[in-house]
Motif scaffolding. Structure first.
Motif, PDB file in Angstrom:
ATOM      1  N   CYS A  83       0.859  -1.182   0.000  1.00 52.66           N
ATOM      2  CA  CYS A  83       0.000   0.000   0.000  1.00 52.66           C
ATOM      3  C   CYS A  83       0.894   1.230   0.000  1.00 52.66           C
ATOM      4  O   CYS A  83       0.706   2.144  -0.791  1.00 52.66           O
ATOM      5  CB  CYS A  83      -0.898  -0.014   1.227  1.00 52.66           C
ATOM      6  N   ALA A  84       1.878   1.254   0.917  1.00 51.31           N
ATOM      7  CA  ALA A  84       2.837   2.358   1.001  1.00 51.31           C
ATOM      8  C   ALA A  84       4.230   1.752   0.979  1.00 51.31           C
ATOM      9  O   ALA A  84       4.563   0.902   1.813  1.00 51.31           O
ATOM     10  CB  ALA A  84       2.618   3.153   2.279  1.00 51.31           C
ATOM     11  N   GLU A  85       5.033   2.190   0.025  1.00 52.55           N
ATOM     12  CA  GLU A  85       6.365   1.619  -0.185  1.00 52.55           C
ATOM     13  C   GLU A  85       7.359   2.122   0.871  1.00 52.55           C
ATOM     14  O   GLU A  85       7.288   3.283   1.266  1.00 52.55           O
ATOM     15  CB  GLU A  85       6.826   2.052  -1.578  1.00 52.55           C
ATOM     16  N   GLU A 153       6.650  10.813   8.439  1.00 49.09           N
ATOM     17  CA  GLU A 153       6.972   9.513   9.048  1.00 49.09           C
ATOM     18  C   GLU A 153       5.758   8.989   9.817  1.00 49.09           C
ATOM     19  O   GLU A 153       5.009   9.779  10.383  1.00 49.09           O
ATOM     20  CB  GLU A 153       8.085   9.699  10.092  1.00 49.09           C
ATOM     21  N   PRO A 154       5.603   7.656   9.890  1.00 53.43           N
ATOM     22  CA  PRO A 154       4.433   7.122  10.601  1.00 53.43           C
ATOM     23  C   PRO A 154       4.467   7.309  12.119  1.00 53.43           C
ATOM     24  O   PRO A 154       3.429   7.330  12.761  1.00 53.43           O
ATOM     25  CB  PRO A 154       4.459   5.629  10.255  1.00 53.43           C
ATOM     26  N   GLU A 155       5.640   7.437  12.692  1.00 48.33           N
ATOM     27  CA  GLU A 155       5.770   7.544  14.148  1.00 48.33           C
ATOM     28  C   GLU A 155       4.857   8.662  14.680  1.00 48.33           C
ATOM     29  O   GLU A 155       4.764   9.732  14.066  1.00 48.33           O
ATOM     30  CB  GLU A 155       7.232   7.884  14.472  1.00 48.33           C
ATOM     31  N   ALA A 156       4.207   8.412  15.841  1.00 42.70           N
ATOM     32  CA  ALA A 156       3.184   9.349  16.327  1.00 42.70           C
ATOM     33  C   ALA A 156       3.772  10.475  17.166  1.00 42.70           C
ATOM     34  O   ALA A 156       3.503  10.595  18.364  1.00 42.70           O
ATOM     35  CB  ALA A 156       2.113   8.585  17.100  1.00 42.70           C
ATOM     36  N   THR A 157       4.610  11.310  16.541  1.00 35.82           N
ATOM     37  CA  THR A 157       5.088  12.515  17.219  1.00 35.82           C
ATOM     38  C   THR A 157       4.886  13.689  16.261  1.00 35.82           C
ATOM     39  O   THR A 157       4.835  13.496  15.033  1.00 35.82           O
ATOM     40  CB  THR A 157       6.593  12.447  17.563  1.00 35.82           C
ATOM     41  N   THR A 361       0.651 -11.148   8.753  1.00 32.45           N
ATOM     42  CA  THR A 361      -0.712 -11.519   9.164  1.00 32.45           C
ATOM     43  C   THR A 361      -1.518 -10.226   9.248  1.00 32.45           C
ATOM     44  O   THR A 361      -1.722  -9.682  10.325  1.00 32.45           O
ATOM     45  CB  THR A 361      -0.711 -12.232  10.525  1.00 32.45           C
ATOM     46  N   GLU A 362      -1.923  -9.717   8.106  1.00 24.76           N
ATOM     47  CA  GLU A 362      -2.646  -8.436   8.051  1.00 24.76           C
ATOM     48  C   GLU A 362      -4.073  -8.617   7.539  1.00 24.76           C
ATOM     49  O   GLU A 362      -4.965  -7.857   7.879  1.00 24.76           O
ATOM     50  CB  GLU A 362      -1.858  -7.458   7.163  1.00 24.76           C
ATOM     51  N   ARG A 379       2.738  -5.658   9.784  1.00 27.04           N
ATOM     52  CA  ARG A 379       3.876  -4.772   9.559  1.00 27.04           C
ATOM     53  C   ARG A 379       3.602  -3.651   8.572  1.00 27.04           C
ATOM     54  O   ARG A 379       4.498  -2.857   8.288  1.00 27.04           O
ATOM     55  CB  ARG A 379       5.065  -5.578   9.009  1.00 27.04           C
ATOM     56  N   SER A 380       2.404  -3.598   7.983  1.00 27.75           N
ATOM     57  CA  SER A 380       2.158  -2.627   6.907  1.00 27.75           C
ATOM     58  C   SER A 380       2.312  -1.185   7.390  1.00 27.75           C
ATOM     59  O   SER A 380       1.930  -0.857   8.514  1.00 27.75           O
ATOM     60  CB  SER A 380       0.746  -2.812   6.341  1.00 27.75           C
ATOM     61  N   LEU A 381       2.845  -0.338   6.526  1.00 26.79           N
ATOM     62  CA  LEU A 381       2.907   1.099   6.823  1.00 26.79           C
ATOM     63  C   LEU A 381       1.539   1.745   6.663  1.00 26.79           C
ATOM     64  O   LEU A 381       1.315   2.849   7.106  1.00 26.79           O
ATOM     65  CB  LEU A 381       3.867   1.786   5.839  1.00 26.79           C
ATOM     66  N   CYS A 382       0.634   1.048   5.945  1.00 23.37           N
ATOM     67  CA  CYS A 382      -0.687   1.662   5.714  1.00 23.37           C
ATOM     68  C   CYS A 382      -1.759   0.570   5.679  1.00 23.37           C
ATOM     69  O   CYS A 382      -2.128   0.072   6.732  1.00 23.37           O
ATOM     70  CB  CYS A 382      -0.616   2.502   4.434  1.00 23.37           C
TER      71      CYS A 382
END
Ligand code: PEP
Ligand code: CO
Length: 404
Positions: A83-85, A153-157, A361-362, A379-382
């Motif tokens: 979904c997101a590379e 970045e995906p990190e929640a900050t 396992t998504e 593990r998906s980024l999206c």
């Protein structure tokens, strides 16, 4: 009484004279990040416009010819990837694995459908994501959403979520490595991605001096997603002037009128291979929505390649709120897709999947027997992707649906 000649006409395809790679800038645009400094973004894009193109004009033309075969039922597209590379080394490692998966699933499809497969990766540019909300609350803090590694970045900050224009360059250099990796792996898989951040795409749009045509050379097949496909939008206008084959995703909110206007804008000359429509309706909605669209496009004489994305209309929240997709729904949608297309005298042109090359396992189905197992390797980024075994099951279901 206005004379008939003064009546307002629908916009036709831009002529070569009226279209330019920067023309989208004067049109309404959605799904864009808030860039902290537009001058910085323009400087990065300017630098990018001097870097080598990632794909060649002849390869792009060849794909258009192959997609013409797919629209006529003489070839079948397998388009797949994240979904997101990811960026950097993870991207090249993942591209090598995706190449293997697409090739092996493609060989199976070719053997069982008795037609050549066209392998396309969601690769070498799939770095920017449209999102349903611009902000999300995390532990009481309101943060901009993750929009793909081209943006943040995906990190929640707050720091990680700030849009950074220098990411366009990281994406470019990663895409260059991915393209090199695909060609080292033996070719056969071409690149495709959603065009979302148009500053990046404009910088990689190059004039073919020999023919005077413009080609988007960040990829082979660009597509516009379901959220940005408004007819008078920047994104669709951007596709209209390209010599590439182009694709548009259509979801359940797409009306007959909208789809006909998309076809008129992107395929005014009714050229086979030019336009692919990727249906992503959801298994509950496809039977109600797709038939009228296919009928109208057939009646209007556009030789569209119809593909099925059975992933994006079937996303649900599983146990604990995690995003997932069930194999039953995916198979249900693609089975109905085949029936609808055939019912209108058209052959399905291909399949669009989100897959991982490792044993994630998504999604639920096959070895992932229920939603409680999703936590094992999510593990998906999206969006949630199929693992190899699940992708195999989907391919088997396509074969079964095509040979009832
Ligand atoms: C996607 O392909 O990841 C995507 C967001 O698709 P859609 O435009 O169909 O929602
Ligand atoms: Co997705």
């Amino acid at each position: 009484m206005p004379s008939p000649r003064l009546l307002v006409r629908r916009p036709e395809a831009p002529t070569t004279d009226s279209w330019s790679p920067a023309g989208w800038r004067s049109l309404p645009i959605t799904q864009q990040p808030t860039w902290p400094d537009r001058d910085e973004l323009d400087a990065v894009a300017d630098y990018l416009s001097g870097l080598p193109a990632l794909t060649g004009v002849e390869e792009i033309r060849r794909l258009r010819e192959e997609l013409a075969l797919a629209s006529a039922g003489q070839a079948f597209v397998l388009q797949a990837g994240d979904c997101a590379e990811p960026l950097g080394l993870a991207a090249t490692t993942s591209a090598r694995a995706k190449h293997r998966t697409i090739t092996s699933l493609g060989e199976r499809l070719a053997r069982e459908l008795h037609r050549p497969t066209i392998g396309l990766g969601r690769l070498g540019g799939q770095f920017a994501k449209p999102r349903s909300e611009p902000f999300e609350a995390v532990d009481g803090q309101l943060l901009p959403v993750f929009r793909g590694l081209m943006v943040n970045e995906p990190e929640a900050t707050a720091l990680a979520r700030q849009a950074d224009p220098y990411r366009l360059l990281s994406c470019y250099y990663t895409a260059r490595q991915v393209v090199a990796e695909l060609s080292r792996a033996g070719g056969g898989v071409r690149t495709s991605h959603e065009v979302l951040i148009l500053e990046y795409e404009q910088a990689l749009t190059r004039l073919d001096e020999a023919t005077g045509e413009w080609f988007l050379r960040s990829t082979h097949l660009p597509w516009v997603g379901d959220r940005t496909r408004a007819v008078d939008s920047a994104h669709l206008h951007f596709l209209a002037g390209l010599g590439n084959p182009v694709a548009v995703k259509v979801g359940p909110s797409a009306t007959v009128d909208e789809v006909l206007r998309i076809c008129a804008l992107l395929d005014p000359h009714r050229r086979p291979g030019r336009l692919t429509l990727i249906s992503r309706m959801g298994h509950r909605q496809i039977a109600d929505h797709l038939p009228a669209l296919v009928r109208a496009v057939v009646d209007a004489g556009h030789p569209v390649a119809w593909m099925c994305d059975p992933m994006h209309g079937n996303t649900v929240r599983g146990v604990g709120g995690v995003k997932t997709r069930h194999l039953d729904a995916i198979v249900g949608e693609l089975t109905t897709f085949v029936e609808v297309l055939r019912g209108h005298g058209r052959e399905p042109a291909g399949l669009h999947l989100e897959i991982a090359a490792d044993d994630v396992t998504e999604c639920v189905g096959a070895s992932v027997t229920d939603e409680h197992q999703l936590g094992r390797a999510y593990r998906s980024l999206c969006d949630p992707r199929l693992n190899h075994e699940q992708a195999d099951a989907v391919v088997a279901a396509v074969v079964a649906a095509m040979h009832p």
